[in-house]
Design a protein around this motif. Structure first.
Motif, PDB file in Angstrom:
ATOM      1  N   ARG A  19       0.824  -1.225   0.000  1.00  0.00           N
ATOM      2  CA  ARG A  19       0.000   0.000   0.000  1.00  0.00           C
ATOM      3  C   ARG A  19       0.852   1.267   0.000  1.00  0.00           C
ATOM      4  O   ARG A  19       0.593   2.224   0.723  1.00  0.00           O
ATOM      5  CB  ARG A  19      -0.971   0.032   1.177  1.00  0.00           C
ATOM      6  N   ALA A  21       1.862   4.557  -1.464  1.00  0.00           N
ATOM      7  CA  ALA A  21       1.277   5.587  -2.318  1.00  0.00           C
ATOM      8  C   ALA A  21       2.291   6.155  -3.309  1.00  0.00           C
ATOM      9  O   ALA A  21       1.945   6.455  -4.453  1.00  0.00           O
ATOM     10  CB  ALA A  21       0.694   6.710  -1.467  1.00  0.00           C
ATOM     11  N   GLU A  22       3.530   6.311  -2.895  1.00  0.00           N
ATOM     12  CA  GLU A  22       4.559   6.840  -3.797  1.00  0.00           C
ATOM     13  C   GLU A  22       4.834   5.876  -4.944  1.00  0.00           C
ATOM     14  O   GLU A  22       5.050   6.298  -6.081  1.00  0.00           O
ATOM     15  CB  GLU A  22       5.838   7.155  -3.024  1.00  0.00           C
ATOM     16  N   TYR A  44      -4.340   5.063 -11.700  1.00  0.00           N
ATOM     17  CA  TYR A  44      -4.910   6.279 -11.126  1.00  0.00           C
ATOM     18  C   TYR A  44      -5.812   5.930  -9.944  1.00  0.00           C
ATOM     19  O   TYR A  44      -5.721   6.546  -8.880  1.00  0.00           O
ATOM     20  CB  TYR A  44      -5.691   7.043 -12.198  1.00  0.00           C
ATOM     21  N   HIS A  46      -5.698   3.241  -8.122  1.00  0.00           N
ATOM     22  CA  HIS A  46      -4.840   2.768  -7.025  1.00  0.00           C
ATOM     23  C   HIS A  46      -4.236   3.949  -6.274  1.00  0.00           C
ATOM     24  O   HIS A  46      -4.267   3.990  -5.041  1.00  0.00           O
ATOM     25  CB  HIS A  46      -3.701   1.908  -7.565  1.00  0.00           C
ATOM     26  N   GLN A  48      -5.246   7.014  -6.146  1.00  0.00           N
ATOM     27  CA  GLN A  48      -6.304   7.740  -5.442  1.00  0.00           C
ATOM     28  C   GLN A  48      -6.694   7.005  -4.164  1.00  0.00           C
ATOM     29  O   GLN A  48      -6.844   7.616  -3.107  1.00  0.00           O
ATOM     30  CB  GLN A  48      -7.504   7.892  -6.380  1.00  0.00           C
ATOM     31  N   TYR A  49      -6.852   5.691  -4.251  1.00  0.00           N
ATOM     32  CA  TYR A  49      -7.211   4.878  -3.099  1.00  0.00           C
ATOM     33  C   TYR A  49      -6.174   5.005  -1.979  1.00  0.00           C
ATOM     34  O   TYR A  49      -6.522   5.022  -0.795  1.00  0.00           O
ATOM     35  CB  TYR A  49      -7.357   3.414  -3.534  1.00  0.00           C
ATOM     36  N   LEU A  50      -4.909   5.119  -2.374  1.00  0.00           N
ATOM     37  CA  LEU A  50      -3.826   5.202  -1.398  1.00  0.00           C
ATOM     38  C   LEU A  50      -3.520   6.642  -0.976  1.00  0.00           C
ATOM     39  O   LEU A  50      -2.538   6.892  -0.280  1.00  0.00           O
ATOM     40  CB  LEU A  50      -2.563   4.545  -1.965  1.00  0.00           C
ATOM     41  N   ASP A  51      -4.358   7.575  -1.379  1.00  0.00           N
ATOM     42  CA  ASP A  51      -4.182   8.989  -1.037  1.00  0.00           C
ATOM     43  C   ASP A  51      -2.858   9.563  -1.516  1.00  0.00           C
ATOM     44  O   ASP A  51      -2.238  10.398  -0.838  1.00  0.00           O
ATOM     45  CB  ASP A  51      -4.339   9.225   0.475  1.00  0.00           C
ATOM     46  N   ALA A  52      -2.431   9.136  -2.699  1.00  0.00           N
ATOM     47  CA  ALA A  52      -1.213   9.690  -3.295  1.00  0.00           C
ATOM     48  C   ALA A  52      -1.487  11.143  -3.707  1.00  0.00           C
ATOM     49  O   ALA A  52      -2.627  11.498  -4.010  1.00  0.00           O
ATOM     50  CB  ALA A  52      -0.805   8.867  -4.512  1.00  0.00           C
ATOM     51  N   PRO A  53      -0.477  11.969  -3.711  1.00  0.00           N
ATOM     52  CA  PRO A  53      -0.659  13.376  -4.078  1.00  0.00           C
ATOM     53  C   PRO A  53      -0.833  13.545  -5.590  1.00  0.00           C
ATOM     54  O   PRO A  53       0.114  13.835  -6.314  1.00  0.00           O
ATOM     55  CB  PRO A  53       0.625  14.039  -3.573  1.00  0.00           C
ATOM     56  N   HIS A  59      -5.264  14.081 -13.101  1.00  0.00           N
ATOM     57  CA  HIS A  59      -6.717  14.148 -13.250  1.00  0.00           C
ATOM     58  C   HIS A  59      -7.112  14.417 -14.700  1.00  0.00           C
ATOM     59  O   HIS A  59      -8.018  13.776 -15.231  1.00  0.00           O
ATOM     60  CB  HIS A  59      -7.308  15.229 -12.341  1.00  0.00           C
TER      61      HIS A  59
END
Length: 87
Positions: A19, A21-22, A44, A46, A48-53, A59
């Motif tokens: 998990r 995010a980076e 994308y 994935h 988003q789910y992992l709260d990546a910046p 988008h």
């Protein structure tokens, strides 16, 4: 297996299993650079789910792809993204 594939496999493992995010963001950036469409949408979701910046570029890229797909195709892609995290 080429070093690029090895790197991608390592990032995929980090993103999906740990998990990270980076790692998810790096995979998305790689997909965008290579012009991927469906896999970019999966990555994308994935990220988003992992709260990546995510940036406006991320988008915008997936929005342009998604607007050319049917609702059924988008649902299948979303289900594929979800299944990768449930493994």
């Amino acid at each position: 297996m080429t070093s690029t594939r090895i790197e991608t496999a390592g990032l995929s493992q980090l993103a999906c299993e740990q998990r990270d995010a980076e790692a998810a963001l790096a995979l998305l950036d790689r997909s965008i650079a290579l012009g991927h469409r469906r896999i970019a949408l999966i990555r994308y979701l994935h990220a988003q789910y992992l709260d990546a910046p995510l940036s406006a570029q991320h988008h915008d890229y997936v929005h342009k792809i998604a607007e050319r797909l049917s609702a059924e195709t988008i649902v299948r892609i979303a289900m594929a993204a979800r299944s990768r995290f449930e493994q």
